[in-house]
Design an enzyme around this catalytic site. Structure first.
Site, PDB file in Angstrom:
ATOM      1  N   SER A 154      52.351  42.387  42.603  1.00 47.12           N
ATOM      2  CA  SER A 154      52.170  41.291  41.649  1.00 47.12           C
ATOM      3  C   SER A 154      51.360  41.872  40.507  1.00 47.12           C
ATOM      4  CB  SER A 154      51.396  40.123  42.281  1.00 47.12           C
ATOM      5  OG  SER A 154      50.957  39.211  41.290  1.00 47.12           O
ATOM      6  N   TYR A 177      44.509  35.738  47.085  1.00 46.09           N
ATOM      7  CA  TYR A 177      45.741  36.363  46.604  1.00 46.09           C
ATOM      8  C   TYR A 177      45.428  37.576  45.736  1.00 46.09           C
ATOM      9  CZ  TYR A 177      50.306  36.779  44.303  1.00 46.09           C
ATOM     10  OH  TYR A 177      51.514  37.250  43.826  1.00 46.09           O
TER      11      TYR A 177
END
Length: 254
Positions: A132, A145
């Site tokens: 990501s 995250y």
């Protein structure tokens, strides 16, 4: 067509939808033999039937042996794509932190542990990590995250620098917003930061295949992330101040 994957045995975890399904479809279109993994057995089977692949549902941390058997004994490409988009701050429950760490990092470590000895013996193998842009930068409102995606990126980087001279290829995919269920679950933070420039899952697959063809480690489906990454490294305080302004904007809108 990318010759490097034609006929290859490919595993894609978290492939019941979103980026994983797009990767599975693209590998199949390029002539690979694809194992589709997902916790949701029905979704895994649906994608596998669509592309002529094989569904191996279950926990991504424990499917290497079954996937290898389904592919006739050899995994050539492993796409560690399954992930959880855990939001929250330092105050998030420890179970949230533990799940994020287990899925976003340790599943990659376990897969590599199972695959790399065989890859080293034969002198080839390809590990694809769906990270990501949060793994290069960060994401407001999502400490578990962001932290674990940093870990996933660091592990992919370590694999690449450690084994590239022994025939193992590693790719780290670092998109910003992608139109998936995970993006929808990011709430107002995702609406502010990610949705304005969100791309389709197939665009991520296209970026990966371009990177495979060029033998690149870092795959940036949003090219502008390179500039953000350089700004972060070149002047961390200025970059943090900019991110804090976004944080304040988000807080004001809540």
């Amino acid at each position: 067509m990318v010759e490097a994957v034609r006929g290859a045995g490919v595993v894609v975890t978290g492939a019941g939808g979103g980026i994983g399904a797009a990767l599975a479809r693209r590998f199949a279109a390029e002539g690979a033999r694809v194992v589709v993994n997902d916790l949701d057995a029905d979704r895994a089977k649906a994608v596998a039937e669509e592309i002529g692949g094989t569904a191996v549902p279950g926990d991504a941390s424990a499917i290497v042996d079954d996937a290898r058997e389904a592919l006739g004994g050899t995994v050539d490409v492993y796409c560690a794509n399954a992930g959880v988009g855990s939001g929250g701050s330092e105050a998030a429950d420890e179970s949230v932190w533990a799940l994020a760490w287990d899925v976003n990092v340790m599943a990659h470590v376990r897969a590599a542990h199972a695959l790399i000895p065989g890859w080293l013996e034969r002198g080839s193998g390809r590990f694809v990590s769906t990270v990501s842009a949060a793994g290069l930068l960060t994401m407001i409102g999502a400490a578990p995250y962001s932290v674990t995606k940093h870990g996933a990126y660091a592990f992919a980087e370590w694999l690449s620098l450690t084994y590239r001279h022994r025939g193992i290829k590693v790719h780290a995919i670092c998109p910003q917003g992608v139109r998936t269920d995970m993006l929808d679950a990011t709430g107002t933070a995702g609406d502010l930061v990610l949705k304005p420039t969100a791309i389709e899952p197939r665009d991520v697959a296209d970026a990966l295949f371009e990177g495979i063809a060029q033998d690149r480690f870092l795959i940036l489906p949003h090219p502008e992330v390179a500039g953000y990454y350089q700004a972060r490294a070149g002047d961390p305080d200025r970059w943090l101040a900019t991110m804090n302004h976004i944080q304040q904007k988000w807080e004001a809108a809540e």
